[in-house]
Design a protein around this motif. Structure first.
Motif, short mmCIF file in Angstrom:
data_model
loop_
_atom_site.label_atom_id
_atom_site.label_comp_id
_atom_site.label_asym_id
_atom_site.label_seq_id
_atom_site.Cartn_x
_atom_site.Cartn_y
_atom_site.Cartn_z
N VAL A 267 3.23 2.38 15.07
CA VAL A 267 3.33 3.76 14.58
C VAL A 267 4.55 3.90 13.66
N ARG A 268 5.65 3.27 14.05
CA ARG A 268 6.85 3.31 13.20
C ARG A 268 6.57 2.72 11.82
N LEU A 269 5.82 1.63 11.80
CA LEU A 269 5.51 0.98 10.52
C LEU A 269 4.68 1.90 9.63
N ILE A 270 3.74 2.59 10.23
CA ILE A 270 2.92 3.56 9.48
C ILE A 270 3.84 4.64 8.89
N ALA A 271 4.76 5.13 9.72
CA ALA A 271 5.66 6.21 9.27
C ALA A 271 6.54 5.74 8.11
N VAL A 272 7.05 4.50 8.19
CA VAL A 272 7.90 4.00 7.10
C VAL A 272 7.06 3.81 5.83
N ALA A 273 5.82 3.35 5.99
CA ALA A 273 4.93 3.22 4.82
C ALA A 273 4.71 4.60 4.19
N ARG A 274 4.48 5.60 5.00
CA ARG A 274 4.26 6.96 4.49
C ARG A 274 5.46 7.45 3.69
N ILE A 275 6.68 7.19 4.23
CA ILE A 275 7.90 7.68 3.57
C ILE A 275 8.14 6.90 2.28
N ALA A 276 7.93 5.58 2.33
CA ALA A 276 8.25 4.76 1.15
C ALA A 276 7.23 4.93 0.02
N MET A 277 5.98 5.29 0.37
CA MET A 277 4.94 5.45 -0.65
C MET A 277 4.27 6.82 -0.47
N PRO A 278 5.01 7.88 -0.87
CA PRO A 278 4.63 9.24 -0.48
C PRO A 278 3.22 9.66 -0.93
N LYS A 279 2.81 9.21 -2.14
CA LYS A 279 1.53 9.72 -2.67
C LYS A 279 0.37 8.77 -2.42
N SER A 280 0.61 7.72 -1.63
CA SER A 280 -0.47 6.77 -1.35
C SER A 280 -1.21 7.18 -0.08
N VAL A 281 -2.48 6.86 -0.07
CA VAL A 281 -3.22 7.04 1.18
C VAL A 281 -2.90 5.84 2.06
N VAL A 282 -2.43 6.09 3.28
CA VAL A 282 -2.10 4.99 4.20
C VAL A 282 -3.27 4.83 5.17
N ARG A 283 -3.83 3.62 5.16
CA ARG A 283 -5.05 3.45 5.96
C ARG A 283 -4.79 2.77 7.31
N LEU A 284 -5.15 3.49 8.36
CA LEU A 284 -5.15 2.91 9.71
C LEU A 284 -6.42 2.06 9.75
N SER A 285 -6.23 0.75 9.48
CA SER A 285 -7.36 -0.09 9.08
C SER A 285 -7.95 -0.83 10.27
N ALA A 286 -7.98 -2.17 10.24
CA ALA A 286 -8.55 -2.90 11.39
C ALA A 286 -7.73 -2.64 12.65
N GLY A 287 -8.36 -2.73 13.80
CA GLY A 287 -7.62 -2.67 15.06
C GLY A 287 -7.80 -1.40 15.84
N ARG A 288 -8.48 -0.38 15.27
CA ARG A 288 -8.65 0.87 16.03
C ARG A 288 -9.44 0.65 17.31
N GLU A 289 -10.33 -0.36 17.25
CA GLU A 289 -11.15 -0.66 18.44
C GLU A 289 -10.29 -0.93 19.68
N HIS A 290 -9.11 -1.51 19.47
CA HIS A 290 -8.25 -1.85 20.61
C HIS A 290 -7.12 -0.84 20.81
N MET A 291 -7.17 0.30 20.10
CA MET A 291 -6.09 1.29 20.23
C MET A 291 -6.53 2.47 21.08
N SER A 292 -5.59 2.99 21.85
CA SER A 292 -5.90 4.19 22.64
C SER A 292 -6.03 5.38 21.69
N GLU A 293 -6.62 6.46 22.19
CA GLU A 293 -6.67 7.70 21.42
C GLU A 293 -5.26 8.18 21.09
N GLU A 294 -4.36 8.00 22.05
CA GLU A 294 -2.99 8.48 21.85
C GLU A 294 -2.30 7.72 20.72
N THR A 295 -2.51 6.40 20.68
CA THR A 295 -1.89 5.62 19.60
C THR A 295 -2.45 6.06 18.25
#
Ligand code: SAM
Ligand code: DTB
Ligand code: SF4
Length: 345
Positions: A267-295
């Protein structure tokens, strides 16, 4: 940007130090220290900064929905250590040749009916052969006629191939840098980091939107993750789309037994990507299958605003449609209308 201290604003009791990011600013000169300082913020402060940036450029309840199709599966000559489709590893995957255009269009129609606004097609190639380009371009044209955005990921491209894709009206080209320049040779030996950057440059110069990101969970260090974001954020233009994949471990690949990534680090990595590339769409890509709803919910809060929907990625699993529908309803997530990324060309 200099990392300044803002004491007392987010935590009136004192002692809290948070980075001050300017949500209006798009920078290409991030230092490792700055990105590390963001990553190291107290979690709540990092999320707050990411939200400031996210809400400046995007509607916080909108998420871009893409569906993937493997148009040419397996038998790939490359040796990417994470990949089910490399011919170098015994993964039990059946290789197939390039799909007929009509079949691809029928699959795309189904994806559109299921709510996708972008159709992404992947081929297990080192690079396309020139003779494949007619079919690939016909796929792009047919899908655009349906009113969907198009994305292709076909490996390295020559200048001529990029030109043909641009003429067909391709909206996005996905080509990941995968990890840091330092860790890259531990994962892939058959093509270089520079090869990848060269393809990205050709795509960018042809006016096609760039989709480029990487994978975490391949045994890389925290500093490799920062290095990956630093490369992406300091490109001449930020990729319009930045996929962050959590490794889908595939039995038979060198990385099939990798250790799981800590969800909070992700989650921290996603947040840093969001801050460093403000106008880019950040994709929560492969791996959702193994992530909880909360994550997943925390990833959206951190600024992730694109996902793959549909029960399969290229060869591995993605959450089932009704499971996703329930999650989106719980979180109040809506589909982002096509072409609403602020940095899209
Ligand atoms: N062959 C083309 C290429 O490599 O450029 C296109 C397809 S390739 C599968 C697209 C991207 O998917 C890779 O660059 C990698 O980042 C991601 N990927 C592949 N296998 C993965 C896995 N097991 N888990 C997470 N991401 C993966
Ligand atoms: C990207 O970054 N992730 C997608 C897309 N680009 C092509 C691919 C994920 C593949 C996951 C492994 C598989 O399904 O084979
Ligand atoms: Fe081939 Fe792409 Fe898989 Fe690498 S990631 S082995 S290039 S299909």
């Amino acid at each position: 940007m200099t990392i300044q201290t803002r004491i007392g604003e987010t935590k009136p009791q004192g002692g809290a130090v948070s980075a001050r990011t300017n949500p209006d600013e798009t920078r290409h000169d991030w230092t490792r220290e700055e990105l590390q300082a963001l990553f190291d913020l107290p979690f709540n402060d990092l999320m707050f900064e990411a939200q400031l940036v996210h809400r400046r450029w995007f509607k916080p309840d909108e998420v871009q929905m893409s569906t993937l199709l493997s148009i040419k599966t397996g038998g790939c000559p490359e040796d990417c250590g994470y990949c089910a489709q490399s011919a170098k590893f015994e993964t039990g995957l059946k290789a197939s040749k390039l799909m007929e255009v009509e079949r691809v269009l029928a699959e795309a129609r189904r994806a559109k009916d299921a709510g996708a606004t972008r159709y992404c097609m992947g081929a297990a190639w080192r690079e396309p052969k020139d003779r494949d380009m007619d079919m690939v371009c016909a796929m792009v044209e047919g899908i655009k006629e349906m009113g969907m955005e198009t994305c292709m990921t076909l490996g390295m491209l020559s200048g001529q191939q990029v030109h043909r894709l641009a003429q067909s009206g391709l909206d996005y080209y996905n080509h990941n840098i995968d990890t840091s320049e330092e860790y890259y040779p531990k994962v892939i030996s058959t093509r270089t980091y520079q090869d990848r950057l060269d393809t990205l440059e050709r795509v960018r110069n042809a006016g096609i939107n760039v989709c480029s990101g990487g994978i975490v969970g391949m045994g890389e260090s925290p500093s490799d993750r920062i290095g990956m974001l630093m490369t992406l954020a300091n490109l001449e233009e930020h990729p319009q789309s930045v996929p962050i994949n959590m490794l889908m471990p595939v039995e038979g690949t060198p990385l099939g037994m990798s250790e799981k990534v800590d969800p909070i680090d992700f989650v921290r990595l996603i947040a840093v990507a969001r801050i460093a590339m403000p106008k880019s769409v950040v994709r929560l890509s492969a791996g959702r299958e193994h992530m909880s709803e909360e994550t997943q919910a925390l990833c959206f809060l951190a600024g992730a605003n694109s996902i793959f929907i549909g029960e399969k990625l290229l060869t591995t699993k993605n959450p089932e449609a009704d499971k996703d529908a329930k999650l989106f309803a719980k979180l109040g997530i809506k589909s982002m209308p096509a072409h609403s990324c602020p940095s899209e060309k």
